[in-house]
Design an enzyme around this catalytic site. Sequence first.
Site, mmCIF file in Angstrom:
data_model
loop_
_atom_site.group_PDB
_atom_site.id
_atom_site.type_symbol
_atom_site.label_atom_id
_atom_site.label_comp_id
_atom_site.label_asym_id
_atom_site.label_seq_id
_atom_site.Cartn_x
_atom_site.Cartn_y
_atom_site.Cartn_z
ATOM 1 N N SER A 192 -29.322 7.660 1.509
ATOM 2 C CA SER A 192 -29.911 8.442 1.905
ATOM 3 C C SER A 192 -31.471 8.344 2.876
ATOM 4 C CB SER A 192 -30.833 8.053 0.109
ATOM 5 O OG SER A 192 -30.143 8.659 -0.552
ATOM 6 N N HIS B 262 -43.318 11.132 10.574
ATOM 7 C CA HIS B 262 -43.945 11.614 11.741
ATOM 8 C C HIS B 262 -45.125 11.576 12.196
ATOM 9 C CE1 HIS B 262 -39.473 11.952 12.739
ATOM 10 N NE2 HIS B 262 -39.601 12.583 11.813
ATOM 11 N N CYS C 274 -30.630 9.800 -3.429
ATOM 12 C CA CYS C 274 -29.142 10.295 -3.664
ATOM 13 C C CYS C 274 -29.215 9.492 -5.035
ATOM 14 C CB CYS C 274 -27.911 10.358 -3.254
ATOM 15 S SG CYS C 274 -27.429 11.726 -2.063
#
Length: 263
Positions: A109, A114, A137
Amino acid sequence: MEEKLKLYGFNNLTKALSFNIYDICYAKSPREQEDYIKYIDEQYNSERLTNIISKVTDMIGARILNIAKQDYEPQGASVAMLIAEDGAAPRKRPASSAGDTILAHLDKSHVTVHTYPEFHPETSIATFRVDIDVATCGEITPLKTLDYLISQFDSDIITMDYRVRGFTRDVHGRKLFMDSKMASIQEYIAQETLDRYDAVDINLYQANLYHTRMLIKEPLLQNYLFNTDIYEIPPKERLDISSSLRREMIEIFSGRNIYGSSD
């Protein structure tokens, strides 16, 4: 507490959360706009962003396997984490550094963040955008981190997308395309937080796709003036600034130009 589903083998559902916030600021002069960008870069550098998403990883019960982080010129920063459900990773690998960049790695995962500070010289409005993506997951879900994420930023506009992909099976072999019931992302946000925003849902239940966007209800002008005291501004100009800020927020919230601009 909702009863856990009994599954056959590993829960391989992929759960992806995209969390996006905008902070709006009034900075009148080019110097103030540049100072605002510098301030944002200092406040939300890659080190602080790493701390924020490390907390996110801890909240969802995952382990960090690797981290890559970078600050940019002239502005902005990025952090990426590879993570594993706690117990799935055999060992924690040490981070390695190369100059100003620190590298580390995850398992199945990931979490990324950003930042995008920006302004235009022809306006007096500067914006700061943060994009955070969490993909997991297994049993862990990123939705429980929403209140924390909202609290870590001055969030005037928030957009969130959540999607569950793939399927897993119960012990009888029946395919399960969701492992928990939900009607809206808002179910995972505290009521006191929701009370501060106008919120809209656009959900596609057949595709297990959920979208929520939120707009701050009552912005106080003093909170949006960079290096300026509200009492230094004449009343009429205050009204004009408030209207300009609100128009900017509504257009970003709506995702289109509304006030006299072409799409």
